[in-house]
Design a protein around this motif. Sequence first.
Motif, PDB file in Angstrom:
ATOM      1  N   ARG A 142     -29.914 -21.617  29.758  1.00 55.15           N
ATOM      2  CA  ARG A 142     -28.942 -22.083  28.770  1.00 55.15           C
ATOM      3  C   ARG A 142     -29.310 -23.461  28.231  1.00 55.15           C
ATOM      4  O   ARG A 142     -29.166 -23.744  27.034  1.00 55.15           O
ATOM      5  N   ASN A 143     -29.760 -24.350  29.111  1.00 56.91           N
ATOM      6  CA  ASN A 143     -30.152 -25.690  28.683  1.00 56.91           C
ATOM      7  C   ASN A 143     -31.224 -25.627  27.602  1.00 56.91           C
ATOM      8  O   ASN A 143     -31.116 -26.245  26.543  1.00 56.91           O
ATOM      9  N   TYR A 144     -32.283 -24.882  27.880  1.00 57.29           N
ATOM     10  CA  TYR A 144     -33.398 -24.807  26.939  1.00 57.29           C
ATOM     11  C   TYR A 144     -33.020 -24.049  25.673  1.00 57.29           C
ATOM     12  O   TYR A 144     -33.414 -24.430  24.564  1.00 57.29           O
ATOM     13  N   LEU A 145     -32.267 -22.960  25.804  1.00 59.30           N
ATOM     14  CA  LEU A 145     -31.877 -22.190  24.631  1.00 59.30           C
ATOM     15  C   LEU A 145     -30.945 -22.992  23.721  1.00 59.30           C
ATOM     16  O   LEU A 145     -31.065 -22.932  22.488  1.00 59.30           O
ATOM     17  N   SER A 146     -30.013 -23.736  24.304  1.00 55.39           N
ATOM     18  CA  SER A 146     -29.102 -24.540  23.482  1.00 55.39           C
ATOM     19  C   SER A 146     -29.862 -25.645  22.758  1.00 55.39           C
ATOM     20  O   SER A 146     -29.554 -25.970  21.608  1.00 55.39           O
ATOM     21  N   LEU A 147     -30.872 -26.208  23.421  1.00 49.00           N
ATOM     22  CA  LEU A 147     -31.680 -27.240  22.786  1.00 49.00           C
ATOM     23  C   LEU A 147     -32.480 -26.653  21.628  1.00 49.00           C
ATOM     24  O   LEU A 147     -32.507 -27.214  20.518  1.00 49.00           O
ATOM     25  N   ALA A 148     -33.130 -25.500  21.843  1.00 51.41           N
ATOM     26  CA  ALA A 148     -33.910 -24.854  20.784  1.00 51.41           C
ATOM     27  C   ALA A 148     -33.004 -24.433  19.626  1.00 51.41           C
ATOM     28  O   ALA A 148     -33.372 -24.566  18.454  1.00 51.41           O
ATOM     29  N   ARG A 149     -31.828 -23.932  19.948  1.00 47.23           N
ATOM     30  CA  ARG A 149     -30.886 -23.505  18.913  1.00 47.23           C
ATOM     31  C   ARG A 149     -30.439 -24.675  18.045  1.00 47.23           C
ATOM     32  O   ARG A 149     -30.374 -24.574  16.807  1.00 47.23           O
ATOM     33  N   ALA A 170     -40.161 -27.731  14.080  1.00 45.73           N
ATOM     34  CA  ALA A 170     -40.560 -26.389  14.507  1.00 45.73           C
ATOM     35  C   ALA A 170     -41.493 -26.468  15.715  1.00 45.73           C
ATOM     36  O   ALA A 170     -41.404 -25.655  16.646  1.00 45.73           O
ATOM     37  N   ALA A 171     -42.370 -27.457  15.703  1.00 42.09           N
ATOM     38  CA  ALA A 171     -43.273 -27.640  16.849  1.00 42.09           C
ATOM     39  C   ALA A 171     -42.481 -27.978  18.103  1.00 42.09           C
ATOM     40  O   ALA A 171     -42.835 -27.554  19.212  1.00 42.09           O
ATOM     41  N   ARG A 172     -41.398 -28.735  17.951  1.00 44.66           N
ATOM     42  CA  ARG A 172     -40.563 -29.074  19.105  1.00 44.66           C
ATOM     43  C   ARG A 172     -39.853 -27.836  19.642  1.00 44.66           C
ATOM     44  O   ARG A 172     -39.658 -27.693  20.850  1.00 44.66           O
ATOM     45  N   ILE A 173     -39.461 -26.933  18.734  1.00 41.40           N
ATOM     46  CA  ILE A 173     -38.843 -25.678  19.178  1.00 41.40           C
ATOM     47  C   ILE A 173     -39.838 -24.873  20.004  1.00 41.40           C
ATOM     48  O   ILE A 173     -39.505 -24.347  21.073  1.00 41.40           O
ATOM     49  N   LEU A 174     -41.071 -24.781  19.518  1.00 43.61           N
ATOM     50  CA  LEU A 174     -42.105 -24.055  20.262  1.00 43.61           C
ATOM     51  C   LEU A 174     -42.354 -24.720  21.618  1.00 43.61           C
ATOM     52  O   LEU A 174     -42.534 -24.029  22.627  1.00 43.61           O
ATOM     53  N   ALA A 175     -42.364 -26.051  21.637  1.00 48.05           N
ATOM     54  CA  ALA A 175     -42.567 -26.758  22.903  1.00 48.05           C
ATOM     55  C   ALA A 175     -41.417 -26.488  23.861  1.00 48.05           C
ATOM     56  O   ALA A 175     -41.628 -26.322  25.071  1.00 48.05           O
ATOM     57  N   THR A 176     -40.197 -26.419  23.333  1.00 51.84           N
ATOM     58  CA  THR A 176     -39.033 -26.122  24.167  1.00 51.84           C
ATOM     59  C   THR A 176     -39.141 -24.725  24.764  1.00 51.84           C
ATOM     60  O   THR A 176     -38.822 -24.518  25.939  1.00 51.84           O
ATOM     61  N   ILE A 177     -39.592 -23.768  23.961  1.00 58.87           N
ATOM     62  CA  ILE A 177     -39.774 -22.398  24.465  1.00 58.87           C
ATOM     63  C   ILE A 177     -40.835 -22.369  25.559  1.00 58.87           C
ATOM     64  O   ILE A 177     -40.690 -21.676  26.572  1.00 58.87           O
ATOM     65  N   ASP A 178     -41.898 -23.138  25.366  1.00 57.95           N
ATOM     66  CA  ASP A 178     -42.938 -23.212  26.407  1.00 57.95           C
ATOM     67  C   ASP A 178     -42.367 -23.793  27.691  1.00 57.95           C
ATOM     68  O   ASP A 178     -42.688 -23.337  28.796  1.00 57.95           O
ATOM     69  N   ARG A 179     -41.507 -24.825  27.571  1.00 61.86           N
ATOM     70  CA  ARG A 179     -40.892 -25.416  28.761  1.00 61.86           C
ATOM     71  C   ARG A 179     -39.996 -24.404  29.458  1.00 61.86           C
ATOM     72  O   ARG A 179     -39.924 -24.348  30.687  1.00 61.86           O
ATOM     73  N   LEU A 180     -39.297 -23.601  28.660  1.00 61.79           N
ATOM     74  CA  LEU A 180     -38.446 -22.561  29.241  1.00 61.79           C
ATOM     75  C   LEU A 180     -39.273 -21.576  30.042  1.00 61.79           C
ATOM     76  O   LEU A 180     -38.897 -21.197  31.160  1.00 61.79           O
ATOM     77  N   ASP A 181     -40.410 -21.183  29.499  1.00 55.29           N
ATOM     78  CA  ASP A 181     -41.275 -20.246  30.214  1.00 55.29           C
ATOM     79  C   ASP A 181     -41.747 -20.840  31.540  1.00 55.29           C
ATOM     80  O   ASP A 181     -41.748 -20.159  32.572  1.00 55.29           O
ATOM     81  N   MET A 182     -42.117 -22.123  31.515  1.00 58.76           N
ATOM     82  CA  MET A 182     -42.561 -22.770  32.753  1.00 58.76           C
ATOM     83  C   MET A 182     -41.406 -22.882  33.752  1.00 58.76           C
ATOM     84  O   MET A 182     -41.606 -22.724  34.959  1.00 58.76           O
ATOM     85  N   ALA A 183     -40.203 -23.143  33.239  1.00 61.14           N
ATOM     86  CA  ALA A 183     -39.041 -23.229  34.131  1.00 61.14           C
ATOM     87  C   ALA A 183     -38.775 -21.887  34.796  1.00 61.14           C
ATOM     88  O   ALA A 183     -38.449 -21.813  35.983  1.00 61.14           O
TER      89      ALA A 183
END
Length: 223
Positions: free
Chosen positions: A9-16, A34-47
């Motif tokens: 939820r933390n990462y999805l709310s940030l990307a949203r 947009a690059a920050r959104i992609l970086a956030t998604i990458d962080r979510l995957d690592m989490a």
Amino acid sequence: MPALIHEVRNYLSLARAQAQIIAVGLSTDPRQDAARILATIDRLDMALQRFKRLQGPISLEPRPCRVSAVLQEVSLLFSAVARQQGIELVVEGPASGDEEGIWADPDALRDVLINLVQNAVEATPGPGTVRLWQTADAEGVTLCVQDQGSGIGPEEARRIFEPFYTTKQRGTGLGLAICERVVAEHGGRIWFESAPGQGTTFYVWLPRPRQAPTASTPSQRTA
């Protein structure tokens, strides 16, 4: 599983929130956002990968880590979202003595700061300021996150790191409990100073190694 849901939820709310800024035309640099959104998604995957291991012992992957770089990275993740809410994110320069950095898992440390900064932004009414800085000495480095919210009352202060305790309507009460566990696994500690109506400052102290580790073997400790 609840802890995993909390982090997702933390990462999805940030990307949203970042995507909304682009969608309504408030972005000053859509490509960068947009690059920050992609970086956030990458962080979510690592989490998600890390949470697979949280069913058993915590596994960290410590390596040389410069605190100032992590602070700046987390600040950039939240800057557009905070600005939309009338909140200024201020990152003060590294304190003297941080040139050597610390030995830590930068991904885990980033997750801790994301939790603290998100809480600080949510607690601060706009217009307001959230400040991030660090202090350092021969023993370790302290990361500081300060909000301008309403402060933490006595009852909340006693239970704030307790799993599943929350005052948020949609909170899970796991964010600070996870932060405390990750910091403890680094041999550090987390605490806060607060007064009703005067805001809150969270501190994360992380030790410097007494000597540089000779191998990058992950640190494991049973919860």
